[in-house]
Enzyme design. Sequence first.
Site, PDB file in Angstrom:
ATOM      1  N   PRO A   2       0.819  -1.196   0.000  1.00 23.77           N
ATOM      2  CA  PRO A   2       0.000   0.000   0.000  1.00 23.77           C
ATOM      3  C   PRO A   2       0.860   1.256   0.000  1.00 23.77           C
ATOM      4  O   PRO A   2       1.929   1.287   0.612  1.00 23.77           O
ATOM      5  CB  PRO A   2      -0.785  -0.087   1.310  1.00 23.77           C
ATOM      6  CG  PRO A   2      -0.499  -1.421   1.874  1.00 23.77           C
ATOM      7  CD  PRO A   2       0.758  -1.876   1.293  1.00 23.77           C
ATOM      8  N   GLU A   3       0.388   2.292  -0.641  1.00 24.66           N
ATOM      9  CA  GLU A   3       1.049   3.595  -0.549  1.00 24.66           C
ATOM     10  C   GLU A   3       0.348   4.397   0.553  1.00 24.66           C
ATOM     11  O   GLU A   3      -0.538   3.889   1.240  1.00 24.66           O
ATOM     12  CB  GLU A   3       1.023   4.277  -1.923  1.00 24.66           C
ATOM     13  CG  GLU A   3       1.669   3.359  -2.973  1.00 24.66           C
ATOM     14  CD  GLU A   3       2.029   4.014  -4.295  1.00 24.66           C
ATOM     15  OE1 GLU A   3       2.034   5.245  -4.366  1.00 24.66           O
ATOM     16  OE2 GLU A   3       2.302   3.269  -5.245  1.00 24.66           O
ATOM     17  N   LYS A  52       3.972   6.117   4.928  1.00 29.16           N
ATOM     18  CA  LYS A  52       3.530   4.718   4.952  1.00 29.16           C
ATOM     19  C   LYS A  52       3.622   4.119   6.345  1.00 29.16           C
ATOM     20  O   LYS A  52       3.491   2.905   6.504  1.00 29.16           O
ATOM     21  CB  LYS A  52       4.368   3.910   3.959  1.00 29.16           C
ATOM     22  CG  LYS A  52       4.278   4.419   2.524  1.00 29.16           C
ATOM     23  CD  LYS A  52       5.328   3.820   1.628  1.00 29.16           C
ATOM     24  CE  LYS A  52       5.360   4.549   0.287  1.00 29.16           C
ATOM     25  NZ  LYS A  52       6.550   4.165  -0.517  1.00 29.16           N
ATOM     26  N   ARG A 299      13.572  -0.402  -8.995  1.00 26.42           N
ATOM     27  CA  ARG A 299      12.104  -0.402  -9.103  1.00 26.42           C
ATOM     28  C   ARG A 299      11.728  -0.162 -10.556  1.00 26.42           C
ATOM     29  O   ARG A 299      12.467   0.477 -11.309  1.00 26.42           O
ATOM     30  CB  ARG A 299      11.493   0.701  -8.234  1.00 26.42           C
ATOM     31  CG  ARG A 299      11.856   0.629  -6.758  1.00 26.42           C
ATOM     32  CD  ARG A 299      11.447  -0.681  -6.107  1.00 26.42           C
ATOM     33  NE  ARG A 299      10.019  -0.927  -6.141  1.00 26.42           N
ATOM     34  CZ  ARG A 299       9.163  -0.461  -5.224  1.00 26.42           C
ATOM     35  NH1 ARG A 299       9.597   0.273  -4.218  1.00 26.42           N
ATOM     36  NH2 ARG A 299       7.891  -0.728  -5.313  1.00 26.42           N
TER      37      ARG A 299
END
Length: 311
Positions: A2-3, A52, A299
């Site tokens: 999740p962000e 986060k 990423r």
Amino acid sequence: MPEGHSIHRLARQFGDVFAGGRLAVSSPQGRFAAGAALLNGHTLVNADAHGKHLFLHFEHGMVLHVHLGLYGAWDFGGDGEFRGASSIGAPRRVGEREVAGETGVDLPAYAGPPAPVGAVRVRLAGEHGWADLRGATTCAAITEDEAAAVLGRLGPDPLHNPGPLRTPYPLNEANVNREDFVQRVLGRRTPVATLLMDQKVIAGVGNVYRAEVLFRQRLDPLLPGRALTAAVAGRIWDDTAAVMSDGVRDGRIITTTPGFWSDKTSLPPTEEAHFVYRRHGQPCRVCGTPVALAEHAARKLYWCPLCQSSA
DNA sequence: CGACAATGTGTAA
DNA sequence: TACACCTTGTCGA
């Protein structure tokens, strides 16, 4: 996974359904047994999020600090009162699963949480509901001072724009966090795509919002921070705050606008929710050029090589 | 049913 | 840069 928007929803959920009550805290899996013992039987005062990171504050000065990492998730469940208080509505996504009975159906009396399934790192159980945590990167019982130290390592959170919940940033000064972000970007040799993933520069942005905001602002991801003006950096902040606020409301990351949806009367399916994220090789929604993909600082980075060209 | 990727980060090399 | 962390969904055999 999740962000930041998901973590803010989780904080709201914990505040709604658990704050003010004593919690039974346990670690069915055993890896958090010592920490659970420090919290067990104490009352949750409030819950908040920065970036986060999730912080559950207990009345005796201890804090449960959770970071979900790549695949952590909370499961929730409880009786009708629990579900009535729940702020996580029908559409649920990774990181915020609610697994109680069907909505609108007669609910059985709450008989306590079910037997834990799988590797439950920590279980919180209150009068009307329970929450299970699995797979988190960080799950620790810490002091308020230690929690403040965690915040000190993080940059401004666009979901605290301008009023922070519990941050090192001054209250009641509009645009303080925005200006902080701009100053952390300007003059840097680091590519803007890397800066947006740096939690010391902006807290809460992950790989989806990074790619999507850069597209929405038509910015070349590899432009260094020092190539941006203060106005452009400020627009990055404003747009990030806007799309992440939508994410808190919707429980999903939707960065396309209704003009790009085949059905404009309801929120779009996943295939229409993003401009470039995970759309490698597919035509850009604006210009038709195939969306590019590169491995960038370990990423995946997605962008439109035409719309986001700085040349 | 196994391989692999995934909205992330910390640590070691 | 690589890997560990340790869970789930998706895809191909």
